[in-house]
Design an enzyme around this catalytic site. Structure first.
Site, PDB file in Angstrom:
ATOM      1  N   VAL A  62       5.722  -8.223  -6.415  1.00 34.99           N
ATOM      2  CA  VAL A  62       6.903  -7.525  -5.890  1.00 34.99           C
ATOM      3  C   VAL A  62       6.812  -7.272  -4.391  1.00 34.99           C
ATOM      4  CG1 VAL A  62       7.487  -6.423  -8.070  1.00 34.99           C
ATOM      5  CG2 VAL A  62       5.892  -5.281  -6.522  1.00 34.99           C
ATOM      6  N   GLY A  63       5.674  -7.595  -3.776  1.00 35.09           N
ATOM      7  CA  GLY A  63       5.575  -7.377  -2.343  1.00 35.09           C
ATOM      8  C   GLY A  63       4.319  -7.979  -1.748  1.00 35.09           C
ATOM      9  N   ASP A  77       1.453   1.723  10.774  1.00 29.66           N
ATOM     10  CA  ASP A  77       2.333   0.591  10.437  1.00 29.66           C
ATOM     11  C   ASP A  77       3.651   1.113   9.872  1.00 29.66           C
ATOM     12  OD1 ASP A  77       3.156  -2.015  10.247  1.00 29.66           O
ATOM     13  OD2 ASP A  77       2.105  -2.435   8.379  1.00 29.66           O
TER      14      ASP A  77
END
Length: 635
Positions: free
Chosen positions: A318-319, A435
């Protein structure tokens, strides 16, 4: 024929009575959680808690006394229809903690740390037989520690440090066989210290406690501050006297040396407390077990996560990110999780250091932070387990349909800001994200912003010095000083947050800003130019059409530009950013920044690119910055 009818009647009567019996049993069981007026007992208890608290941010706003089921409420987690977690840390709650908390008999976790709650800790907490984690630290509680806490036999993790508790430490705490972490530090406790079965036991910062642990020794002695681990048995006193003066002298000198060592060790702990804000006491004797608890964290078996994700199948991917891939998984109990499989695990420190960092991350609990649920480590794997966020990230939602409306975007900005504010100024120890971007801001079931991936940069860099030289971040979001020197600070995150605000306004990724045919230049140049020309309609996401408030857009653009000023010292702190997003102090900040930029320009000679002009972000320096970002490439 008649006999058959009689038997039929008997059968019917038997069936009716049996049905009636089970029906009554069903009503009895279903009403077990209801009052005589048909109201859920847990709803009544939670409303009692809400009514005794002052909630300045409205985080308990959807706690409705007319509701039948509290499981959809903020700060509440349920299992099988029962409330098992109450989590409202760092929400500026004040008032008192209601005794009705004792009626939430299925509670397993209570996290109310970092608030301003006053009054006594209710004795009724002792009724919570399933309670495993209780954190009431860093509040303003007074009175004594309830002796009834020892009734919660399953309690494993107890923190009431940094309050104003008085009286003696209940001796009954020594009977809590499941307790592994106990922090009573920085209160006003007095008297003897009972022997505790907890592996980690902190009583530092209580000036009136007695070091020996017996009431007799407290009389006529000068109390000493202390911080101890009480796993070993206490030394038995000798009944016999010394045989001669020489032995007495040697014993006295030895005792003096030991006392000096203890005092020196206590001073060292105090010094670390003053400089690091928290001394972590950590024990990992059972790290080889396949499944265990680490504070609030659960240690998973690798095979369990392998099974949950179908052997980390690409279908469950999913990522992807700089720290590793994320997989959706389903545990045996039906819980949906997200598993992050970390990269570069060989660059970090050892197992103990890794788990210590995890423990620190797990202590960062806030409504707008992604809660770390558990972890898994093997000789070749390190995995982190989080709750699954069904609405994905802000980055993915900005590209999806239906479009995020302006009200939701504002709420996301404020929620993400509050999450970063907690990491920078309220979390202990403080955490720099490094980030901040739309892909790392997740959305829960109610489209509330949840900041993810915090603490991971440090987790993978802990072999380096406190000034990190390895740049971790995403092109287009990296602050100029971080890119050029590798030195990060809270202001690095503020810069990334400013870019995030522009992404919310425009619906574009950072490197997509200013790339259209009529938009020459980079993101900040483009935005500043349109802001000065009062052409903000060209900045706003075209999918919003005219469904936005122009004044609110202008204010958010100003906040974004303040956050992305070139020099870190000129950027606001996250507490100031949150206040500006809430409508307080923006005008003053914007005027001060504009005057500074005007002063810089007035000192510059014509046709000369001065350093003051170069480093003021209200001048045309941003294109140079983004070019440097693009040349640096992905990291």
């Amino acid at each position: 024929m008649l006999q058959g009818r009689r038997e039929a009647k008997k059968s019917y009567a038997l069936f009716s009575s049996t049905f009636f019996f089970f029906f009554i049993c069903f009503l009895s069981s279903s009403s077990a959680e209801l009052t005589d007026k048909g109201v859920n007992f847990e709803v009544v208890a939670l409303i009692g808690i809400k009514s005794s608290l002052t909630d300045p941010h409205g985080v308990l706003m959807n706690w409705d006394d007319t509701a039948v089921d509290p499981c959809s409420w903020n700060m509440i987690t349920c299992s099988d229809g029962f409330v098992i977690r109450l989590e409202a840390p760092s929400q500026n709650l004040s008032g008192t903690l209601s005794s009705s908390i004792g009626n939430l008999t299925n509670l397993q976790t209570v996290l109310l740390q970092n608030n301003y709650i006053t009054g006594n800790i209710p004795h009724e907490i002792g009724k919570l037989m399933k309670l495993k984690t209780l954190d009431l630290s860093t509040n303003n509680f007074t009175g004594q520690i309830p002796f009834t806490l020892s009734y919660s036999k399953n309690l494993q993790y107890l923190r009431v440090n940094n309050n104003s508790l008085t009286g003696t430490i209940p001796s009954s705490l020594a009977n809590m066989t499941q307790l592994t972490f106990l922090d009573l530090s920085y209160n006003n406790l007095s008297g003897p210290v009972p022997r505790s079965l907890a592996k980690t036991f902190n009583v530092m910062g209580n000036s009136q406690i007695c070091p020996t642990g017996t009431e007799k020794d407290c009389n006529g002695t000068q109390p000493k501050p202390m911080s101890i681990t009480l796993n070993s048995s206490q030394n038995k006193s000798s009944d016999g006297g010394t045989k001669n003066r020489k032995i007495a002298v040697v014993f006295g000198v030895s005792l003096t040396c030991v006392c000096l060592l203890i005092i020196g060790f206590g001073f060292l702990l105090w010094w670390r407390r003053r400089h690091n804000k928290q001394v972590l006491f950590f024990d990992i004797n059972e790290q080889n077990k396949e499944e265990m608890c680490l504070g609030n964290l659960r240690r998973f078996n690798f095979k369990e996560l392998q099974s949950a994700t179908s052997n980390f199948s690409s279908k469950n991917l999913v990522g992807k990110g700089g720290f590793g891939n994320v997989y959706k998984g389903c545990l045996h109990d039906g819980s949906i999780i997200a598993v992050k499989r970390l990269k570069d695990i060989n660059n970090g420190g050892g197992e103990v250091q890794f788990q210590t960092e995890l423990e620190m991350i797990s202590l960062a609990v806030h409504r707008n932070l992604l809660r770390l649920y558990g972890f898994c480590t093997t000789s070749s794997e390190r995995l982190l387990v989080y709750p699954y966020m069904s609405n994905g990230s802000v980055a993915s939602r900005l590209k999806a349909k239906p479009v995020l409306d302006w009200g939701t975007r504002k709420r996301i900005a404020l929620g993400a800001g509050r999450g970063l504010l907690y990491l920078h100024e309220q979390c202990d120890p403080k955490i720099i994200h490094r980030d901040v971007k739309a892909a790392n801001i997740l959305l829960d079931d109610y489209f509330e912003a949840v900041v993810g991936d915090f603490g991971l940069a440090k987790l993978l860099d802990h072999e380096e010095s406190h000034v990190t030289t390895a740049v971790r971040g995403t092109v287009g979001h990296i602050a100029p000083e971080y890119l050029s020197t590798g030195q990060s600070s809270e202001k690095t995150d503020v810069f990334g947050f400013g870019i995030l605000l522009l992404e919310l306004i425009t619906g574009l990724r950072a490197l997509e800003f200013g790339k259209a045919a009529n938009q020459r230049g980079a993101i900040l140049d483009w935005v500043k130019k349109l802001q000065q020309e009062k052409k903000l309609e060209q900045i706003v996401d075209k999918d919003l059409k005219s469904n936005y408030d122009r004044i609110e857009v202008e204010e958010m653009v100003q906040v974004a530009l303040l956050c992305t000023q070139y020099l870190p010292i000129h950027r606001p702190k996250m507490s100031e950013v949150v206040r500006m997003l809430e409508g307080d102090g923006l005008v003053e900040k914007w005027e001060a920044s504009s005057q500074r930029a005007e002063t810089n320009r007035s000192y510059s000679k014509p046709n000369e690119f001065s350093s003051s002009e170069r480093y003021s972000d209200l001048t045309d320096d941003s294109s140079v910055l983004v070019q440097a970002m693009e040349l640096s490439g992905p990291r």
